[in-house]
Design a protein around this motif. Structure first.
Motif, PDB file in Angstrom:
ATOM      1  N   THR A 310       4.174   4.203  18.966  1.00  0.00           N
ATOM      2  CA  THR A 310       3.347   4.060  18.111  1.00  0.00           C
ATOM      3  C   THR A 310       2.385   4.960  17.572  1.00  0.00           C
ATOM      4  OG1 THR A 310       1.618   2.997  19.233  1.00  0.00           O
ATOM      5  CG2 THR A 310       2.939   1.884  18.533  1.00  0.00           C
ATOM      6  N   TRP A 311       2.003   4.579  16.209  1.00  0.00           N
ATOM      7  CA  TRP A 311       1.840   6.319  15.491  1.00  0.00           C
ATOM      8  C   TRP A 311       0.282   6.056  15.416  1.00  0.00           C
ATOM      9  CZ3 TRP A 311       4.835  10.229  17.045  1.00  0.00           C
ATOM     10  CH2 TRP A 311       4.428  11.290  16.569  1.00  0.00           C
ATOM     11  N   ASN A 312      -0.465   7.055  14.886  1.00  0.00           N
ATOM     12  CA  ASN A 312      -1.402   7.051  14.646  1.00  0.00           C
ATOM     13  C   ASN A 312      -1.726   7.150  12.617  1.00  0.00           C
ATOM     14  OD1 ASN A 312      -3.385   6.624  16.451  1.00  0.00           O
ATOM     15  ND2 ASN A 312      -3.857   8.380  17.006  1.00  0.00           N
ATOM     16  N   PRO A 313      -2.244   5.850  11.977  1.00  0.00           N
ATOM     17  CA  PRO A 313      -2.238   6.040  10.025  1.00  0.00           C
ATOM     18  C   PRO A 313      -2.660   8.018  10.115  1.00  0.00           C
ATOM     19  CG  PRO A 313      -3.227   4.370  11.263  1.00  0.00           C
ATOM     20  CD  PRO A 313      -3.558   4.959  12.480  1.00  0.00           C
ATOM     21  N   PRO A 314      -1.976   8.317   9.541  1.00  0.00           N
ATOM     22  CA  PRO A 314      -2.669   9.210   8.778  1.00  0.00           C
ATOM     23  C   PRO A 314      -3.750   9.472   8.143  1.00  0.00           C
ATOM     24  CG  PRO A 314      -0.157   9.217   7.515  1.00  0.00           C
ATOM     25  CD  PRO A 314      -0.787   7.658   7.968  1.00  0.00           C
ATOM     26  N   HIS A 315      -4.483  10.732   8.563  1.00  0.00           N
ATOM     27  CA  HIS A 315      -6.390  10.771   8.171  1.00  0.00           C
ATOM     28  C   HIS A 315      -6.172  10.972   7.052  1.00  0.00           C
ATOM     29  CE1 HIS A 315      -9.695  14.284   7.523  1.00  0.00           C
ATOM     30  NE2 HIS A 315      -9.469  13.000   7.954  1.00  0.00           N
ATOM     31  N   ALA A 316      -5.557  10.834   6.062  1.00  0.00           N
ATOM     32  CA  ALA A 316      -5.595  10.813   4.885  1.00  0.00           C
ATOM     33  C   ALA A 316      -5.419   8.909   4.310  1.00  0.00           C
ATOM     34  CB  ALA A 316      -4.895  11.512   3.656  1.00  0.00           C
ATOM     35  N   LYS A 317      -4.951   8.290   4.926  1.00  0.00           N
ATOM     36  CA  LYS A 317      -4.585   7.260   5.218  1.00  0.00           C
ATOM     37  C   LYS A 317      -5.246   6.137   5.657  1.00  0.00           C
ATOM     38  CE  LYS A 317      -0.714   7.851   2.120  1.00  0.00           C
ATOM     39  NZ  LYS A 317       1.208   7.434   1.890  1.00  0.00           N
ATOM     40  N   PRO A 318      -6.694   5.699   5.621  1.00  0.00           N
ATOM     41  CA  PRO A 318      -6.711   5.111   6.997  1.00  0.00           C
ATOM     42  C   PRO A 318      -6.612   3.568   6.602  1.00  0.00           C
ATOM     43  CG  PRO A 318      -8.776   5.711   5.558  1.00  0.00           C
ATOM     44  CD  PRO A 318      -7.228   6.834   5.231  1.00  0.00           C
ATOM     45  N   ASP A 319      -6.368   2.996   5.027  1.00  0.00           N
ATOM     46  CA  ASP A 319      -6.773   2.000   4.870  1.00  0.00           C
ATOM     47  C   ASP A 319      -4.911   1.546   5.423  1.00  0.00           C
ATOM     48  OD1 ASP A 319      -9.355   2.126   5.062  1.00  0.00           O
ATOM     49  OD2 ASP A 319      -8.822   2.267   2.055  1.00  0.00           O
ATOM     50  N   LEU A 320      -4.074   2.588   5.487  1.00  0.00           N
ATOM     51  CA  LEU A 320      -2.165   2.245   5.907  1.00  0.00           C
ATOM     52  C   LEU A 320      -1.890   0.839   6.298  1.00  0.00           C
ATOM     53  CD1 LEU A 320      -0.281   3.211   4.813  1.00  0.00           C
ATOM     54  CD2 LEU A 320       0.160   4.013   7.598  1.00  0.00           C
ATOM     55  N   LEU A 321      -2.880   0.509   7.366  1.00  0.00           N
ATOM     56  CA  LEU A 321      -2.698  -0.394   7.967  1.00  0.00           C
ATOM     57  C   LEU A 321      -3.638  -1.990   8.025  1.00  0.00           C
ATOM     58  CD1 LEU A 321      -2.317   0.744  12.172  1.00  0.00           C
ATOM     59  CD2 LEU A 321      -0.326   0.521   9.626  1.00  0.00           C
ATOM     60  N   ASN A 322      -3.024  -2.946   8.246  1.00  0.00           N
ATOM     61  CA  ASN A 322      -4.184  -4.142   8.454  1.00  0.00           C
ATOM     62  C   ASN A 322      -4.085  -4.483  10.076  1.00  0.00           C
ATOM     63  OD1 ASN A 322      -3.841  -5.083   5.917  1.00  0.00           O
ATOM     64  ND2 ASN A 322      -1.877  -6.347   6.128  1.00  0.00           N
ATOM     65  N   GLU A 323      -5.613  -5.372  10.001  1.00  0.00           N
ATOM     66  CA  GLU A 323      -5.527  -5.411  11.349  1.00  0.00           C
ATOM     67  C   GLU A 323      -4.681  -6.071  12.111  1.00  0.00           C
ATOM     68  OE1 GLU A 323      -8.300  -9.133  11.723  1.00  0.00           O
ATOM     69  OE2 GLU A 323      -9.391  -7.216  11.077  1.00  0.00           O
ATOM     70  N   ASN A 324      -4.105  -6.112  11.972  1.00  0.00           N
ATOM     71  CA  ASN A 324      -2.715  -6.947  12.867  1.00  0.00           C
ATOM     72  C   ASN A 324      -0.998  -6.720  12.866  1.00  0.00           C
ATOM     73  OD1 ASN A 324      -4.541  -9.672  13.375  1.00  0.00           O
ATOM     74  ND2 ASN A 324      -4.128 -10.373  11.480  1.00  0.00           N
ATOM     75  N   GLU A 325      -1.524  -5.238  12.164  1.00  0.00           N
ATOM     76  CA  GLU A 325      -0.424  -4.377  11.954  1.00  0.00           C
ATOM     77  C   GLU A 325      -0.582  -3.376  12.948  1.00  0.00           C
ATOM     78  OE1 GLU A 325       1.077  -5.196   7.340  1.00  0.00           O
ATOM     79  OE2 GLU A 325      -0.583  -3.903   7.479  1.00  0.00           O
ATOM     80  N   ILE A 326       0.955  -2.626  13.051  1.00  0.00           N
ATOM     81  CA  ILE A 326       0.800  -1.096  13.779  1.00  0.00           C
ATOM     82  C   ILE A 326       1.555  -0.127  12.722  1.00  0.00           C
ATOM     83  CG2 ILE A 326       0.013  -1.830  16.182  1.00  0.00           C
ATOM     84  CD1 ILE A 326       3.108  -1.595  16.915  1.00  0.00           C
ATOM     85  N   LEU A 327       1.463   1.012  12.733  1.00  0.00           N
ATOM     86  CA  LEU A 327       2.928   2.333  12.381  1.00  0.00           C
ATOM     87  C   LEU A 327       3.200   2.623  13.397  1.00  0.00           C
ATOM     88  CD1 LEU A 327       3.720   3.862  10.365  1.00  0.00           C
ATOM     89  CD2 LEU A 327       1.688   5.215  11.136  1.00  0.00           C
ATOM     90  N   ILE A 328       4.407   2.125  13.525  1.00  0.00           N
ATOM     91  CA  ILE A 328       5.373   2.906  14.652  1.00  0.00           C
ATOM     92  C   ILE A 328       6.587   4.400  13.970  1.00  0.00           C
ATOM     93  CG2 ILE A 328       5.813   0.422  15.699  1.00  0.00           C
ATOM     94  CD1 ILE A 328       8.327   0.495  14.376  1.00  0.00           C
TER      95      ILE A 328
END
Lengths: 349, 349, 349, 349
Positions: A310-328
Motif C-alpha cells: 500500500t502507498w501513502n497518497p502524495p503530499h499534494a493530493k491529500p483528498d485522493l482517497l475516500n476513507e474506505n479506500e486504499i492506494l496500492i
C-alpha cells in the motif's frame, strides 16, 4: 501474483549465465580488467560520447556518490518531495556529502514543477552563508510513482540547472523502463537534454547487482575514483558487475526486458480500468501501476495470493482517497508473467 | 602463473551455479528473504551461538562499518601498522566513523605486539579530551603478510581489549585460510578467545561478492541496520549474497577451498626454499608467500608469465633486502592450479 | 533607530567590565579554572538541579552539538519549519551529526503543532531502515518570530517526545526574553516541563560571546567533552566566557536586560497599532515585532534612519500581504533606547 | 611562578580596554561591520598583499578549517609527529575534513625533516586509490617544542609542497613569538617563503579569543565562508574579535608582547643552564623552555609554587632521560613577570 517490487524479482537467466561463464580464470581486480574496460567502452557507444562509468553496488550508492562528486559546504540539492533519495535512503545522500541537505520540491505526478524549483532555489541567495548554497538538482526517470518526464520537461529543468550553474542528476533506477516508454536513445534522454550525471540502474531490470554511476562529462567526476574507494564501493571482483552489464546490454536485452515490464503494466492498467472495481490513481507510464480500491477488495486480493504494497497518497493530493479506500502500488518487471497479470485482473472481479 | 592476489581469481563453479539456481522466482529484498534468514541461522550454527550477521558488498565496507558500530567522538582504533584498513582502504574507516583515527601499532611478522599495543593505548589517558579516546582494537587473521596469530596471541590482545573496555575486531578477509591452517573452529578462533566483531570474507576464497559483518554479541551491532543502510550497503537483491554463502558453507566447501590455497602456498614455499635462488622473507602460514630474490630473477619470472606484486619491506625491517634484491608477494587461492605452482618453481631455477 | 537584530547590539557595560576585571592573573585553561567551576555551580542553582554545562562560542554550535550528543545513524530531528537551525545555520546541525536530517514541522505562530509533529514522527516506523529513525525534537523559545510557547504547549510536545523516547531540545537563543515574558523560573520553563537539553544564549542579551549547552540530565551529555573538543569549540581561555556569565547572572542582570528589551518591543507594538499606518503580523510576545506596512512607508522609515530587515511571510500564511505591502522585523535588545523607539513610532506618522 | 602554558595567562589590559570601548553602539554582525572590514584591511597591510582573513574562535578551528578548505577524498595531510593538530585536537582536523588523515612525519627538534617528508609523500602514488592521496603539508611556527624553522627550512618544505602541488599550511599559534625571534616580517615568514595558509594565533599572546585563518591567495579559501558558517565558527558579534586584533596590532603591541615572552624564556634558559641543577632538552628559540631535571627537584619546585607540565620525550629521542629524571616544559608569555622567572631560577638551586 507478485507485484511487490521489481527488486523482488531474481535475475534474468542470461545474466546468471554470464556470471557463470565469467567464473574461470584470473583478471585484474578493482575495475582494471579487460572486461571492465570493454564495458566502459560499451557505455561510450551507448551514450554516443566519452562518458565516465563507475560501478557501484546499490542504487543508493550511485545516487549518494553522484551528489558527493559535486558536493559543496552547506550544499543543498533539490529533488522531488517523493524522490527515493529523500524518502528511502536512510540519509545516505546526506551521509556521503557530510551533511549536505536535500530540499524537497513539489510538483504533480511525481515530477518537479519548474516554477516550484525556481522558487526553492531562490531561497538561497548567492553568498548568503546562513542559508547554505544550492549544489545540484536531481530528477528521477521513471519517477517513484511510475510517471515519466517528457523530454521537454527534462529540458525545462535542465535550463534552470544551467541558469543557476547547477549539475543535473538523473536517478535512473528504472532508466530502461523510461527509455523504451519514451522511445528515446540513452543520449536523447540524458545529455542531449542537459543531464550531467546518471545513476544507471540495471538491478531492477534483470541483473542481480549492477549499478553504474555515469558522468556525461568525465571531468565532473574526476574525484570519483577516490570518493568511491573511500565509500567502500570499489568491488574487488568488479568484472562480475561488468559481465552482468555485458549480458544486459547485449543485443538490446535490457530494452526487451523493460518493454516486457512496461507491457505488463499496461495490461494491468487496462484490466484495472475495465474492471470498474478499482480506479487508477494516475496514469501508469512505465512499470508501476497505482490503483485505488476498496480496502476489503484489497484484502481479498491478498488472500488470493496477490502481493503488493500500500502507498501513502502524495503530499499534494491529500483528498485522493475516500476513507474506505486504499492506494496500492503494483510493480511489474522482466519476470512478471502474463498469466499472473491476468489472474490479478480476474481476481479484481 | 597468476599469483597476483586472491581477488584476481574468479568464482568457484559451485558459487556460480548457486547464483544461477537462485535466479528464478520472487523473494523479499533487503535481507528479508527466507534464504537470507536461513543463512543467518547457518552462521549461528557455525559460530555456536546467536550472532548478528550483516551482508555487505566489500571487505572495506565490513571493516569500516565494524568501526562505525562502536564509534566514539575523537575515537582512536588500534591496528597493525601494515593493516589493510590503514594501508589500503583510502580512508574508508575514517570516513565511515566521521573522522575517528587509526593508530598504527608495531609488531613483528605483521602482528600487533601486545606491549606496543598497551603503550599506544596509554597515550590516551581517560578523560584527556585533547588526545581523543580509544575505541577499538583490530587484528587481521590471516595477517596482511600471510602470517597467523596463534590462539594465545589473540587471547593476549583480547585481554588488553577487555582491560581497557575496548571491542576487539578481527579482519577476516582470509578467515578461512587462517582457520584451516590453525585447525580451529570459527568459535574457537573468535569469541572463545575474546573477538567481538568479525569481518567474514568469502570473496577472496571463491565467491564473487560475499562479505559479512558478524557481531558475536548482537547487541553490540544494534545500530548496524541503520548504519548499513545509510552507508548504501544494504543490497536489494541480498538473497544473491545469501545464496553464495549457502554454497560456500555447504559441506565445508569453504574449508576445502582454503586448504587447497594453503597447500599451494606451502608447495610454493618449499619450492622456493629448495631452489636456493630465492629466500623466504618470513614463513608463509596461510596462502601468501613473501620471497626475496634478485631483481633480475624477478624480471625473468615475469617474462616467463609469472604475475605477482612487489612489496615494500615492513617498517620494522628496513634491512631486509640487499640493494639488488626485491621482495615479492605470491598469493594462492582456490583457483591456483598445481601445475602453475610447479611451473613457477621450475622457472626459479 | 537600529532594530536590525539583537546581535547588532554590543555588550552591556557590566559584561565588559567583568572581562576587564578578569584579565589579570593565571588560571587553568579549557574550562578547568575555578571560575569555570563556580559558574557551573551557578547554573546548578539556577536550574535547581545538577546540570551539565558546556560553554561554546556560538548559538549554532550549541544547537548543533545538542543534536550531536543524541545522534543516531539515519537520524531525523523535528523542528519548526522556520527554526533557526533549519533556516539559518548553513547545514551545521547536519554537519555536526554527520548527516542526520532536520524535518520541518508546521504550526501557527512559529510554534510546532503537536498533531503535525505526531504525523511527521509517524512517517518513520520503528526499524524501517529506509526512512531513517527519529532522534530528537527541537523547539525554539522565544520562537524565530518572537512568539512564545506557553507552558502547556511545551508540556504537550514533551509528552510526545516522551512517548517516542526522543530527547527534547530547546533553542534558547532568546531564553531570557521568554523567561521574563512568561514569568517562569529556568527550571519551570525547561526540565519541569520535560525539556532535556537547552541552548542557553546570552550573546543576544548583553554578552559578546557567551553561549552554553546545558543537559538537564548530565548523563545525556556524557560524550560532550569529546564532541565539543573535536568540534573545535573548547576555548582555551574559557574563563572569559565564565566571567561573562558571572556578570550576566549576577543580581539578575540578565532578567533586567530581557525585561527592558521586551518592554521596548511592547512599546513599539502599541505605537505601531495606534499609528494606523501599519499592522502587526502577529502579536509580539518577546523582543521581536513583526509589522506589515506599505512598501513606500518602509522605504521612508529607512530614509529617516530606521534599520530593520524585511521578512518572508510564513510558509503557512502566503496571503498575509497585499502586493503593495511588506513584512518587516523589528528587534529590540538590552541596548535599545526608549527615544529610538519613540522616534520610530513618530516616523510612522 | 606559573609556567604552565601561555593560555593560562589572561588578557593584556589593552585588549580588554579595547573590548570595553567597543561595547556601545550597533554594528552589523557576522563579520560585516566596519571594524571587521578595517581589520581585514589591516591584515592586507601586514602581509603586504591582499589576503583573505577569517576570524574563528579557537586555534583548533583555524587549523581544522585550513585543511577543510583544501580537502580531498581520501586526503592525507603531512605534519610533524608532535604537531598540535595531531596530538592535541581530539581528531578535529579529521572531523572537519570528513575523515581525511594526518600522516606523522619525523624530524629533529620538532621540525619536519624534508627527506622524511618526501618519503612519506611518495607512499601515495598518484591515482593509486587504495592508499588515498596527499592533500596538504602543515608546519608549526614556533613548533610545539619551542623551536623555530629557519627561513631556508621553510623554503625547503615549500619547495616540496610545490613539487607535489600541495598547499602549505602554517600553524601560527605562536606566530608572533617566532616572528620576533627570527626578526622577519609577516610576509617574509609566510608567502615569500611559500606558505599558502596561516593559522594566525593571538590568543596565547595577549588576547582572550582572537584567532584568524589567513589565505595568502584568497581564491584558495573561496569556500571558507560556507565552511566556517557550517562549522559554527562565524561569531555573531564578530566585531569583538576585530577589536581585539585592532588593539593587538596597534603600534606593534603584539610584537612587543612576544618579545617580552621570548626574553623571559631566554632568561629562564640562561638561569637553568647556569644553575647546573638542570639541563636544557634542546635550545629554547621562542617562548618555551624544555628542561631535564631530577624528579625530586621537580617536585621541590612545585612545592615552592612553580606550575608547569611534564612532557614526554620526543619519539625520536627515547634516551633523552635517565630514569631519575623528568622532562618539564616551562612556557612564558606576555604576562610572565621578571621576578617570577628569577624566583624559579633561584628555587632551582
Amino acid at each position: 501474483m507478485n507485484f511487490a517490487s521489481d527488486n523482488w524479482a531474481g535475475a534474468h537467466p542470461a545474466i546468471s549465465q554470464s556470471l557463470l561463464a565469467a567464473s574461470a580464470g584470473f583478471s585484474a581486480p578493482y575495475g582494471a580488467s579487460e572486461l571492465d574496460h570493454q564495458i566502459e567502452q560499451r557505455f561510450n557507444e551507448l551514450f554516443e560520447r566519452e562518458v565516465a562509468v563507475y560501478f557501484v553496488s546499490t542504487g543508493t550508492a550511485a545516487n549518494s556518490l553522484a551528489l558527493a562528486a559535486v558536493n559543496r559546504p552547506g550544499g543543498v540539492s533539490f529533488c522531488h518531495r517523493e524522490a527515493h533519495m529523500l524518502e528511502d535512503e536512510c540519509g545516505a545522500p546526506e551521509f556521503f556529502t557530510h551533511g549536505a541537505r536535500l530540499a524537497p520540491v513539489d510538483g504533480d505526478n511525481g515530477k518537479i514543477d519548474p516554477q516550484q524549483l525556481k522558487a526553492e532555489i531562490r531561497r538561497f541567495p548567492p553568498n548568503f552563508v546562513h542559508a547554505g548554497q544550492p549544489m545540484a538538482i536531481s530528477i528521477t526517470q521513471a519517477t517513484e510513482i511510475g510517471t515519466l518526464y517528457q523530454p521537454d520537461e527534462i529540458a525545462a529543468i535542465a535550463q534552470i540547472a544551467q541558469n543557476y550553474h547547477l549539475p543535473l542528476h538523473m536517478d535512473g533506477a528504472r532508466f530502461a523502463n523510461a527509455l523504451v516508454a519514451l522511445n528515446l536513445t540513452p543520449a536523447e534522454m540524458t545529455w542531449k537534454l542537459g543531464v550531467d550525471i546518471l545513476s544507471f540502474g540495471a538491478t531492477k531490470n534483470g541483473c542481480w547487482c549492477a549499478e553504474a554511476l555515469i558522468f556525461m562529462n568525465p571531468a565532473l567526476g574526476k574525484d570519483l575514483p577516490f570518493i568511491r574507494k573511500r565509500a567502500a564501493q570499489l568491488m574487488s571482483k568488479s568484472r562480475f558487475v561488468a559481465c552482468q552489464f555485458e549480458a544486459y546490454l547485449k543485443a538490446d536485452l535490457w530494452l526487451e526486458l523493460a518493454r516486457h515490464a512496461n507491457a505488463m503494466a499496461q495490461r494491468l492498467q487496462i484490466g484495472i480500468t475495465n474492471s470498474m472495481k478499482a480506479r487508477l490513481a494516475w496514469p501508469a507510464e512505465a512499470n508501476e501501476v497505482f490503483a485505488i480500491l476498496d480496502k476489503h477488495l484489497a484484502t481479498q486480493l491478498q488472500e488470493q495470493g496477490a502481493v503488493f504494497y500500500t502507498w501513502n497518497p502524495p503530499h499534494a493530493k491529500p483528498d485522493l482517497l475516500n476513507e474506505n479506500e486504499i492506494l496500492i502500488r503494483l510493480v511489474t518487471s522482466f519476470a512478471t508473467e502474463l498469466d499472473q497479470v491476468d489472474r490479478l485482473i480476474a481476481a479484481l472481479g
